[in-house]
Scaffold this motif. Structure first.
Motif, PDB file in Angstrom:
ATOM      1  N   GLY A  52     -35.549  11.379  -4.838  1.00  0.00           N
ATOM      2  CA  GLY A  52     -34.849  10.290  -5.658  1.00  0.00           C
ATOM      3  C   GLY A  52     -35.472   9.934  -7.267  1.00  0.00           C
ATOM      4  O   GLY A  52     -35.149   9.222  -7.729  1.00  0.00           O
ATOM      5  N   LYS A  53     -36.286  11.071  -7.550  1.00  0.00           N
ATOM      6  CA  LYS A  53     -37.095  10.529  -8.937  1.00  0.00           C
ATOM      7  C   LYS A  53     -36.601  11.784 -10.087  1.00  0.00           C
ATOM      8  O   LYS A  53     -37.404  11.596 -11.091  1.00  0.00           O
ATOM      9  N   ILE A  54     -35.837  12.468  -9.819  1.00  0.00           N
ATOM     10  CA  ILE A  54     -35.229  13.203 -11.141  1.00  0.00           C
ATOM     11  C   ILE A  54     -34.834  12.553 -12.109  1.00  0.00           C
ATOM     12  O   ILE A  54     -35.199  12.987 -13.394  1.00  0.00           O
ATOM     13  N   PHE A  55     -34.024  11.879 -12.019  1.00  0.00           N
ATOM     14  CA  PHE A  55     -33.070  11.270 -13.035  1.00  0.00           C
ATOM     15  C   PHE A  55     -34.035  10.186 -13.916  1.00  0.00           C
ATOM     16  O   PHE A  55     -33.726   9.734 -14.928  1.00  0.00           O
ATOM     17  N   ASP A  56     -35.059   9.872 -13.158  1.00  0.00           N
ATOM     18  CA  ASP A  56     -35.957   8.835 -13.938  1.00  0.00           C
ATOM     19  C   ASP A  56     -36.410   9.339 -15.180  1.00  0.00           C
ATOM     20  O   ASP A  56     -36.846   8.875 -16.317  1.00  0.00           O
ATOM     21  N   LYS A  57     -36.908  10.608 -15.010  1.00  0.00           N
ATOM     22  CA  LYS A  57     -37.454  11.445 -16.145  1.00  0.00           C
ATOM     23  C   LYS A  57     -37.021  12.697 -16.324  1.00  0.00           C
ATOM     24  O   LYS A  57     -37.763  13.653 -16.619  1.00  0.00           O
ATOM     25  N   LEU A  58     -35.717  12.753 -16.321  1.00  0.00           N
ATOM     26  CA  LEU A  58     -35.083  14.083 -16.549  1.00  0.00           C
ATOM     27  C   LEU A  58     -35.322  14.814 -17.772  1.00  0.00           C
ATOM     28  O   LEU A  58     -35.619  16.053 -17.848  1.00  0.00           O
ATOM     29  N   SER A  59     -35.335  14.013 -18.706  1.00  0.00           N
ATOM     30  CA  SER A  59     -35.512  14.669 -20.288  1.00  0.00           C
ATOM     31  C   SER A  59     -36.892  15.381 -20.157  1.00  0.00           C
ATOM     32  O   SER A  59     -37.057  16.445 -20.843  1.00  0.00           O
ATOM     33  N   GLN A  60     -37.936  14.533 -19.365  1.00  0.00           N
ATOM     34  CA  GLN A  60     -39.378  14.907 -19.477  1.00  0.00           C
ATOM     35  C   GLN A  60     -39.434  16.244 -18.838  1.00  0.00           C
ATOM     36  O   GLN A  60     -40.398  17.106 -19.028  1.00  0.00           O
ATOM     37  N   ILE A  61     -38.843  16.441 -17.510  1.00  0.00           N
ATOM     38  CA  ILE A  61     -38.983  17.478 -16.650  1.00  0.00           C
ATOM     39  C   ILE A  61     -38.078  18.437 -17.359  1.00  0.00           C
ATOM     40  O   ILE A  61     -38.820  19.841 -17.198  1.00  0.00           O
TER      41      ILE A  61
END
Length: 371
Positions: A81-90
């Protein structure tokens, strides 16, 4: 593969995976082994791979190798559930991983969502994403097909995965949307209210915010072969989307709901256009009013079990840790009426019978405790 995906889906729904190691070991490696990778060989499936050992200690969670000299796939694993919180960073992380050792594919996953990037194409890294899978929501056959296409060792080794990814990236936004939607559309035409294939395709794509014309839908269907997981007979795409209207009569106390389409459905303040989902909503409100499962079983005849399930027709009851199995439309509607009457809930449904019904073209209304 389908059995494994179903098992993972159920465990995701029931919150079995509570950290990144659970995702890595119990989902990612489990799938990789099924896809032909030797997960016990660190020369093939390498955990904590140093992407630039001469420059820094940057490591990618998993690197897959089909040869001994360059990585084929980078996989970055995140908490569920934590992908889209920091997608650009990932995505920037993965971009940096690929500067010195460019893998064919890069993948971001939290176990449920899988985002596939074709690393070796040009442009911004975020634009290299050519496919996203959701193990909880997507059709299991579609998930299986795309995992086999893009992540099986054999397909990567023989170059087929890369060729398919390259073709996929060249599709326009509309083409991508149609390619993603066509398997579901072909299934929907086999179910009430039996829309034409172009109509089903248009409606599915519309839900994603993209509009296509009837001509675009027909042209796409004509030029698109049926994939191996879509072994459904394709109807004549020249069928008109709309039918000539028939005289309308109203039925307030119908008992036959086969081949019906809900035009407007509401239980209390919640809306749906599915008989089964309206029944689930009514169950939710009944439980809120203090009913027990035993109370429900004395009123309605459906299968309910504890937990969140998405297979064999089960779907979760909103906001509850219970799931109800789908039943045919007449049974769902009759149970719905019984339950709202017993629980003193408000119900308002407008519906119509479709072409395969003896009542085709007629409309019905159910109104219980509704203004």
């Amino acid at each position: 593969m389908k059995t494994i995906i179903e098992d993972i889906r159920q465990k995701i729904a029931n919150n079995f995976y509570s950290n990144e190691e659970h995702i890595r070991l119990n989902i990612v490696l489990r799938l990789l082994e099924k896809l032909g990778w030797d997960i016990w060989n660190p020369k093939e499936v390498c955990a904590e791979f140093f992407v630039s050992p001469d420059e820094d200690k940057t490591k990618v969670d998993l690197a897959l190798f089909v040869n001994n000299y360059s990585p084929s796939v980078f996989i970055e694993i995140k908490y569920l559930g934590k992908i889209f919180d920091k997608l650009s960073q990932i995505e920037k992380q993965l971009r940096n991983y690929n500067r010195d050792n460019t893998a064919i594919f890069s993948i971001i996953t939290d176990g449920r969502v899988w985002r596939f990037y074709y690393s070796q194409t040009g442009g911004e890294f975020s634009q290299k994403c050519f496919k996203q899978l959701d193990l909880l929501k997507d059709d299991i056959e579609d998930i299986e097909l795309h995992l086999l296409t893009f992540l099986s060792k054999t397909e990567i080794q023989n170059g087929a995965a890369e060729r398919e990814a390259s073709k996929y990236l060249t599709l326009s936004q509309k083409q991508k949307a149609m390619e993603d939607a066509i398997p579901q559309a072909r299934r929907l035409i086999q179910e009430p209210p039996y829309p034409s294939l172009p109509e089903a395709l248009i409606n599915i794509i519309k839900e994603s915010g993209i509009t296509i014309s009837i001509d675009e839908a027909i042209e796409y269907i004509k030029t698109t072969p049926i994939k191996r997981t879509d072994n459904i007979e394709q109807p004549n795409v020249e069928n008109k989307v709309t039918e000539k209207s028939r005289p309308i009569q109203h039925y307030d106390n119908a008992e036959d709901f086969r081949f019906t389409k809900i035009l407007l459905g509401r239980v209390e303040k919640d809306t749906s256009k599915s008989w089964n989902q309206l029944l689930r909503i009514a169950i939710k409100y009944s439980l809120d009013k203090g009913m027990t499962l035993d109370d429900l079983y004395n009123i309605i005849n459906v299968n309910i079990k504890s937990g969140l399930f998405y297979e064999h027709g089960f779907r979760p009851i909103p906001d509850k840790n219970y799931s109800m199995q789908d039943v045919e439309s007449t049974k769902a509607a009759i149970n719905l009426k019984k339950l709202v009457q017993k629980s003193k809930l408000s119900l308002y449904v407008e519906f119509e019978w479709r072409e395969k019904s003896p009542n085709a073209g007629k409309k019905g209304i159910i109104k219980i405790n509704a203004i």
